[in-house]
Design a protein around this motif. Sequence first.
Motif, PDB file in Angstrom:
ATOM      1  N   ARG A 154      16.729 -18.379  -6.915  1.00 41.76           N
ATOM      2  CA  ARG A 154      16.023 -17.350  -6.152  1.00 41.76           C
ATOM      3  C   ARG A 154      14.526 -17.562  -6.266  1.00 41.76           C
ATOM      4  O   ARG A 154      13.947 -17.481  -7.347  1.00 41.76           O
ATOM      5  N   ARG A 160       2.202 -13.737   2.928  1.00 45.52           N
ATOM      6  CA  ARG A 160       2.840 -14.258   4.152  1.00 45.52           C
ATOM      7  C   ARG A 160       1.837 -14.938   5.056  1.00 45.52           C
ATOM      8  O   ARG A 160       1.931 -14.874   6.289  1.00 45.52           O
ATOM      9  N   THR A 162      -0.213 -17.857   7.086  1.00 46.59           N
ATOM     10  CA  THR A 162       0.216 -19.045   7.827  1.00 46.59           C
ATOM     11  C   THR A 162      -0.137 -20.315   7.069  1.00 46.59           C
ATOM     12  O   THR A 162       0.476 -21.354   7.277  1.00 46.59           O
ATOM     13  N   LYS A 166       4.036 -18.695   4.516  1.00 47.07           N
ATOM     14  CA  LYS A 166       5.079 -19.048   5.493  1.00 47.07           C
ATOM     15  C   LYS A 166       5.516 -20.507   5.392  1.00 47.07           C
ATOM     16  O   LYS A 166       6.722 -20.775   5.339  1.00 47.07           O
ATOM     17  N   THR A 178      17.076 -19.796  -2.328  1.00 45.40           N
ATOM     18  CA  THR A 178      17.208 -18.538  -1.591  1.00 45.40           C
ATOM     19  C   THR A 178      15.824 -17.885  -1.640  1.00 45.40           C
ATOM     20  O   THR A 178      15.320 -17.600  -2.723  1.00 45.40           O
ATOM     21  N   VAL A 179      15.218 -17.702  -0.469  1.00 38.47           N
ATOM     22  CA  VAL A 179      13.786 -17.400  -0.425  1.00 38.47           C
ATOM     23  C   VAL A 179      13.510 -15.986   0.086  1.00 38.47           C
ATOM     24  O   VAL A 179      14.013 -15.590   1.138  1.00 38.47           O
ATOM     25  N   THR A 180      12.691 -15.271  -0.664  1.00 37.75           N
ATOM     26  CA  THR A 180      12.215 -13.949  -0.234  1.00 37.75           C
ATOM     27  C   THR A 180      10.696 -14.001  -0.062  1.00 37.75           C
ATOM     28  O   THR A 180      10.002 -14.561  -0.912  1.00 37.75           O
ATOM     29  N   VAL A 181      10.210 -13.426   1.033  1.00 39.07           N
ATOM     30  CA  VAL A 181       8.759 -13.335   1.249  1.00 39.07           C
ATOM     31  C   VAL A 181       8.338 -11.871   1.143  1.00 39.07           C
ATOM     32  O   VAL A 181       8.851 -11.012   1.871  1.00 39.07           O
ATOM     33  N   CYS A 182       7.418 -11.608   0.217  1.00 42.62           N
ATOM     34  CA  CYS A 182       6.852 -10.266   0.031  1.00 42.62           C
ATOM     35  C   CYS A 182       5.419 -10.244   0.548  1.00 42.62           C
ATOM     36  O   CYS A 182       4.814 -11.293   0.751  1.00 42.62           O
ATOM     37  N   HIS A 183       4.872  -9.056   0.699  1.00 41.83           N
ATOM     38  CA  HIS A 183       3.512  -8.924   1.238  1.00 41.83           C
ATOM     39  C   HIS A 183       2.996  -7.522   0.953  1.00 41.83           C
ATOM     40  O   HIS A 183       3.654  -6.735   0.238  1.00 41.83           O
ATOM     41  N   ARG A 185       2.980  -4.866   2.493  1.00 42.05           N
ATOM     42  CA  ARG A 185       3.803  -3.739   2.901  1.00 42.05           C
ATOM     43  C   ARG A 185       5.118  -3.658   2.133  1.00 42.05           C
ATOM     44  O   ARG A 185       5.942  -2.768   2.397  1.00 42.05           O
ATOM     45  N   THR A 186       5.344  -4.598   1.226  1.00 40.70           N
ATOM     46  CA  THR A 186       6.575  -4.574   0.432  1.00 40.70           C
ATOM     47  C   THR A 186       6.580  -3.349  -0.484  1.00 40.70           C
ATOM     48  O   THR A 186       5.592  -3.077  -1.157  1.00 40.70           O
ATOM     49  N   ARG A 187       7.691  -2.617  -0.469  1.00 40.38           N
ATOM     50  CA  ARG A 187       7.821  -1.465  -1.358  1.00 40.38           C
ATOM     51  C   ARG A 187       8.287  -1.932  -2.733  1.00 40.38           C
ATOM     52  O   ARG A 187       9.171  -2.756  -2.828  1.00 40.38           O
ATOM     53  N   VAL A 192      11.113  -6.511  -6.683  1.00 38.47           N
ATOM     54  CA  VAL A 192      11.512  -7.703  -5.919  1.00 38.47           C
ATOM     55  C   VAL A 192      11.119  -8.970  -6.676  1.00 38.47           C
ATOM     56  O   VAL A 192      11.932  -9.888  -6.848  1.00 38.47           O
ATOM     57  N   GLN A 195      13.157 -10.374  -9.573  1.00 41.35           N
ATOM     58  CA  GLN A 195      14.419 -11.078  -9.320  1.00 41.35           C
ATOM     59  C   GLN A 195      14.215 -12.584  -9.176  1.00 41.35           C
ATOM     60  O   GLN A 195      15.176 -13.338  -9.033  1.00 41.35           O
TER      61      GLN A 195
END
Lengths: 275, 275
Positions: A154, A160, A162, A166, A178-183, A185-187, A192, A195
């Motif tokens: 993970r 995020r 460019t 990204k 397995t990729v998650t992108v936060c920024h 506006r992430t709560r 997150v 993990q």
Amino acid sequence: MKTLTGRDLAAAIRTQTQAEAASGTQPRLAVVVATADEASLWYVRSIAKAAAAVGIDCDLVDLGPQATPERIGETLARLSADAGVHGVMLQTPLPAGASAQELAAAIDPRKDVDGANPLSLGRLAAGLPAFPPATAAAVMALLDHHGVELAGRRAVVVGRSTVVGKPLAHLLLDRHATVTVCHSRTRDLASVTAQAEVLVAAVGRAGLIGPGHVAPGAVVIDVGTNPTDDGGLTGDVDFAAVAEVAGALTPVPGGVGPVTTALLLRHVARAANLP
Amino acid sequence: MKTLTGRDLAAAIRTQTQAEAASGTQPRLAVVVATADEASLWYVRSIAKAAAAVGIDCDLVDLGPQATPERIGETLARLSADAGVHGVMLQTPLPAGASAQELAAAIDPRKDVDGANPLSLGRLAAGLPAFPPATAAAVMALLDHHGVELAGRRAVVVGRSTVVGKPLAHLLLDRHATVTVCHSRTRDLASVTAQAEVLVAAVGRAGLIGPGHVAPGAVVIDVGTNPTDDGGLTGDVDFAAVAEVAGALTPVPGGVGPVTTALLLRHVARAANLP
């Protein structure tokens, strides 16, 4: 805790690049600048110096902070068409009203050594050959250099943009993470990022990532380069506190930064010798 | 549990498209086909029929299953240069040795109504105007139509294809969701998908997503279209079982599918009237 330094890796890449630069077409990089921002000009001069050190010619094309988007676009197109130039880079910031993404479309993808043309990003995402942005490539090179496994793990990227977040997400996906992108506006960001087995901070906010954001043993890559009051640099990660939790962590300075410059120049040497 | 049907939305898009098609340049779509695959040919004929119904001309350019990549590329380039053609689409599958991603680079981005050119994907990722793949656009349209909030919410996309998963990740990021992309190499898929407030399945494996993959109350979008033994279609989601857990769920058929075709045609009408 292992400190994932970038200086040795950068030196190894420079040695390799110097050999590549000496063995084929003499590579030439053109850096287009349209700013009076001191930090930016300092960075561009440091690229020119690093280029000279590995035998790559580097032209600074300074259009001044009043340059129009038209002028910048024409300059990028002219350099793209110039057979004597192998790498073209557009330095930010740009004058008000100029969009780096729109203008970078004028850079020939084969000379787009910092992966700024949206076509390069699209080719990267589609799994086709392209130069990734040097910073994103540097994160991958550091992970590989230090033997960090990615497949099935993970990965969480905070940011995020460019230029980093990204393209990095695509490079990590391509390596089966397995990729998650936060920024912004992430709560509940910490829930997150905690993990992540591999956590990359690329936001540009000093100390954003504290020990509560990091899982015990996680690999943490700090892409942030935030100026400090005393004229130094600090990352997005609170190094001292996170070092108590993480399994491995890049320093700032001396982590992603030197590898980025070294890879940018390797891209130029490769661009000079594309089939 | 709310069933997120697509038929009403598709009908509304068709009505709007018909008006757009009638009000400006007469739109024309060209679909390039190089296969003998029956399901694929059936789909292409259904597009032609749907186009006719909203007043869009549609040419099927059938190159046959023996077409070379060169022939396909030349055809796409010719259609891109033809001022009488406004939308160009390359149907898959392609003959062995032909890469859809490489060939789609020959489609003018302004006519790339199914977002197949890597440049379109890159522009999408960079936040520049571009046609997204119709399927990815359909997922977003369904979410919007049914009033699903995205900003700050956790979205998980299962599937990392260039035609759905990757562009969708960018569209969701652009709407400020925190986005995770899973795929065949993801470990413990259910533990990742169960964190989704919005879950999109776009893999192409019938019944992959069961109730154990879904958080109570989650919104689930099923992009899968898998043929059943009795000649029907079924999604990637086990509808009956997941309906007991999810807060909202798209049916297959009748969910994403009809919206996809409607949006593809809307893209053609828009392409015919680009400034």
